[in-house]
Design a protein around this motif. Structure first.
Motif, PDB file in Angstrom:
ATOM      1  N   ALA A   1       7.633  -2.351   6.964  1.00 42.86           N
ATOM      2  CA  ALA A   1       6.758  -1.451   7.725  1.00 42.86           C
ATOM      3  C   ALA A   1       7.525  -0.262   8.276  1.00 42.86           C
ATOM      4  N   LYS A   2       8.760  -0.516   8.724  1.00 36.80           N
ATOM      5  CA  LYS A   2       9.543   0.545   9.358  1.00 36.80           C
ATOM      6  C   LYS A   2      10.179   1.491   8.344  1.00 36.80           C
ATOM      7  N   THR A   3      10.461   0.987   7.153  1.00 35.32           N
ATOM      8  CA  THR A   3      11.179   1.814   6.170  1.00 35.32           C
ATOM      9  C   THR A   3      10.282   2.351   5.072  1.00 35.32           C
ATOM     10  N   ALA A   4       9.000   2.030   5.130  1.00 33.39           N
ATOM     11  CA  ALA A   4       8.094   2.504   4.079  1.00 33.39           C
ATOM     12  C   ALA A   4       8.034   4.030   4.067  1.00 33.39           C
ATOM     13  N   ASP A   5       8.013   4.581   2.902  1.00 37.45           N
ATOM     14  CA  ASP A   5       7.931   6.027   2.739  1.00 37.45           C
ATOM     15  C   ASP A   5       6.544   6.506   3.160  1.00 37.45           C
ATOM     16  N   PRO A   6       6.448   7.292   4.242  1.00 40.65           N
ATOM     17  CA  PRO A   6       5.131   7.729   4.706  1.00 40.65           C
ATOM     18  C   PRO A   6       4.425   8.660   3.719  1.00 40.65           C
ATOM     19  N   ASN A   7       5.157   9.145   2.741  1.00 45.39           N
ATOM     20  CA  ASN A   7       4.566  10.048   1.761  1.00 45.39           C
ATOM     21  C   ASN A   7       4.254   9.363   0.433  1.00 45.39           C
ATOM     22  N   ARG A   8       4.454   8.038   0.390  1.00 45.12           N
ATOM     23  CA  ARG A   8       4.223   7.353  -0.876  1.00 45.12           C
ATOM     24  C   ARG A   8       2.737   7.387  -1.235  1.00 45.12           C
ATOM     25  N   ASP A   9       2.486   7.320  -2.494  1.00 44.07           N
ATOM     26  CA  ASP A   9       1.108   7.365  -2.963  1.00 44.07           C
ATOM     27  C   ASP A   9       0.479   5.987  -2.851  1.00 44.07           C
ATOM     28  N   LEU A  10      -0.788   5.958  -2.506  1.00 46.84           N
ATOM     29  CA  LEU A  10      -1.544   4.713  -2.474  1.00 46.84           C
ATOM     30  C   LEU A  10      -2.443   4.687  -3.697  1.00 46.84           C
ATOM     31  N   PRO A  11      -2.173   3.806  -4.643  1.00 49.26           N
ATOM     32  CA  PRO A  11      -3.016   3.767  -5.842  1.00 49.26           C
ATOM     33  C   PRO A  11      -4.429   3.340  -5.493  1.00 49.26           C
ATOM     34  N   GLY A  12      -5.372   3.945  -6.114  1.00 52.09           N
ATOM     35  CA  GLY A  12      -6.764   3.598  -5.862  1.00 52.09           C
ATOM     36  C   GLY A  12      -7.652   4.082  -6.990  1.00 52.09           C
TER      37      GLY A  12
END
Length: 539
Positions: free
Chosen positions: A204-215
């Motif tokens: 949670a703390k190191t997740a890339d805030p700009n990563r794409d969320l597949p949908g």
């Protein structure tokens, strides 16, 4: 007396044996499903075996285990016991593993709910009881560890404890290595639970805030097949497949659900039904809402928070592009709701805007029937002729499912300050939740739900409306059962025969008679796409 000359009395031997049994039980207990209680299990703790070996080595080659060490070990044991409790209790109550990082953020709200639904004296007794139990646990662990420390002061004690610990560790290692049945006599290590929780925090703390969320991309071809129908998207809180799969619950719910089907038929409409797979179980309604409304399957709060930062197509935005007003009716919302901006709603009717002045029904306070009626009244005052998309998560079927508001057949009276006869209110408020037997209250809350939905359909017999009635998740495992599937029912009510026929062709069934354990036809994002495609198709 020196550590080499110490002798253990019979009482000390007995105390050490009891201490070892208690410590092992404290790390291997199981849950009395589906309650908060625990029960001993005939299993061994590998962590206790390793700890005892370390203590024997320390006492033999360094120095005796003193008071400071006993205090530190007591704290360690307490952490392990609490971890074990969370590990075995969460699946029993919620049907999913514990996630301390995310779950702990909701503890204040849970505490507030418990304080609201229970009398103050009972809540006080629960707090005192919990504090007393915790103090007793600490005292018991300290006594056990002190008894073991005393035993390790004598050579005979070190030999006995060391031999026992060696056997426990060796059998575990051998059973794991050779895949022997003996390994099934050991509890899962609590340290593994904490390691998993640490991984959750790190992720949670190191997740890339700009990563794409597949949908899944939501269709943008319009919704012409609705021909300007108002669309009511009602997420029915805790409406799960258990209302079909569990006979004792189905027997109570089915007559009211059938009454909805009769109301639909009597008003010249169609109702079709199916199962969909929810991304959450036993809670986390917002994950289901976001998954359906955006086409992105959102399974944890981290992805949910990331989703809110992105520019996504949503149901409100798509409907607004077709000339609709997008309305959110949020009777359970008592503070700001930034998600409304992400979704793109024109208007949000929260608890304050709904201005309910009738009797309170538990923590959730406002009857869902009132919320539906009040939203229609408020929208009529706007004078807008645009069709409406109305999104509403219901609240009266939320745990603990009591008190269940009465149904008011007069939909105008439900808007007044005295919407119900006094006797009906008294009977409703007299029912107190039994947290160990929530099945019947759960079923009763859905009898109320389908009763007011049938009443709504009859009261709006001439309205051009399409209703999407969708469960957000199964109820907690204390109702749904351990290992229950994650599927939820969905019903579509429409007077457009071509829409109903298209949905049947896509896997829905006519009516509300879904079969127990029938397979889901889609995930919530897939269901979202399917409905939008159906609404968009030409005649």
């Amino acid at each position: 007396m020196s550590t080499t000359d110490a002798r253990l009395s019979r009482r000390q031997w007995v105390a050490a044996a009891i201490a070892l049994l208690v410590l092992n039980a404290a790390l291997t207990f199981g849950n009395v499903w589906p309650t908060l209680w625990v029960v001993p299990r005939p299993e061994l703790s590998i962590e206790l075996g390793v700890l005892l070996l370390a203590l024997v080595a320390w006492a033999s080659f360094v120095r005796p285990v003193g008071r400071v060490a006993v205090s530190a070990l007591t704290l360690l044991a307490l952490v392990l016991v609490l971890g074990r409790y969370a590990e075995v209790t969460a699946p029993a109550l919620y049907g999913r593993p514990v996630n301390l990082y995310w779950d702990s953020q909701h503890l204040p709200k849970v505490g507030a709910m418990l304080a609201e639904v229970g009398p103050w004296w009972l809540v006080g007794l629960l707090v005192i009881g919990a504090a007393t139990l915790l103090a007793a646990l600490v005292a018991a662990l300290a006594w056990c560890l002190a008894a073991v420390a005393r035993a390790l002061r004598a050579p005979a004690g070190r030999r006995a404890v060391g031999a026992l610990a060696t056997v426990v560790v060796a059998l575990y290692a051998l059973g794991t290595w050779l895949d022997l049945p003996v390994r099934y006599r050991y509890s899962l290590p609590v340290s593994a639970t904490y390691w998993q929780q640490a991984r959750f925090v790190i992720a949670a703390k190191t997740a890339d805030p700009n990563r794409d969320l597949p949908g899944l991309p939501l269709p943008t071809e319009g919704i012409g097949r609705l021909e300007g129908d108002d669309v009511l998207l009602l997420f029915l809180e805790s409406y799960g497949a258990v209302t079909y799969d569990e006979p004792s619950i189905a027997r109570i719910v089915s007559p009211a659900r059938d009454e909805l089907a009769h109301a639909v038929a009597d008003t010249g409409r169609h109702i079709v039904s199916a199962y969909a797979s929810s991304p959450t179980f036993g809670g986390g309604s917002w994950l289901a809402h976001a998954s359906f409304m955006s086409g992105v399957e959102v399974r944890d709060t981290g992805d949910y928070m990331l989703l809110l930062t992105q520019n996504r197509e949503t149901w409100p935005k798509l409907f607004e592009a077709s000339g609709y007003r997008a309305i959110a009716v949020m009777p359970g919302m008592r503070s700001a709701w930034p998600e409304g901006t992400f979704y793109g709603f024109d208007t949000i009717y929260d608890e304050l805007a709904l201005d309910y002045r009738g009797p309170d029904f538990g923590w959730w306070r406002i009857p869902d029937q009132f919320s539906l009626a009040r939203a229609a009244e408020l929208e009529a005052r706007t004078g807008s002729l645009a069709p409406r998309l109305v999104f509403m998560p219901t609240i009266n079927t939320h745990i603990p499912f009591l008190p269940v508001p009465p149904y008011q057949a007069d939909w105008q009276r439900v808007l007044k300050h005295d919407p119900y006869p006094a006797d009906d209110v008294a009977a409703s408020l007299a029912a107190a939740p039994d947290w160990e037997a929530l099945g019947d209250p759960y079923a009763a809350s859905f009898v109320y739900t389908f009763t007011y939905l049938a009443g709504y359909v009859r009261d709006h017999a001439g309205a051009d409306e399409t209703l999407v009635l969708l469960g957000d998740h199964q109820p907690a495992a204390s109702v749904a059962g351990v290992g229950a599937r994650w599927d939820v029912p969905v019903h579509v009510v429409t007077r457009r025969a071509d829409i109903a026929a298209a949905l049947v062709e896509a896997g829905f069934v006519e009516g509300v008679a879904l079969a127990p354990q029938q397979r889901a036809i889609a995930t919530l994002p897939q269901l979202s796409v399917l409905l939008l495609q159906t609404f968009a198709a030409e005649h």
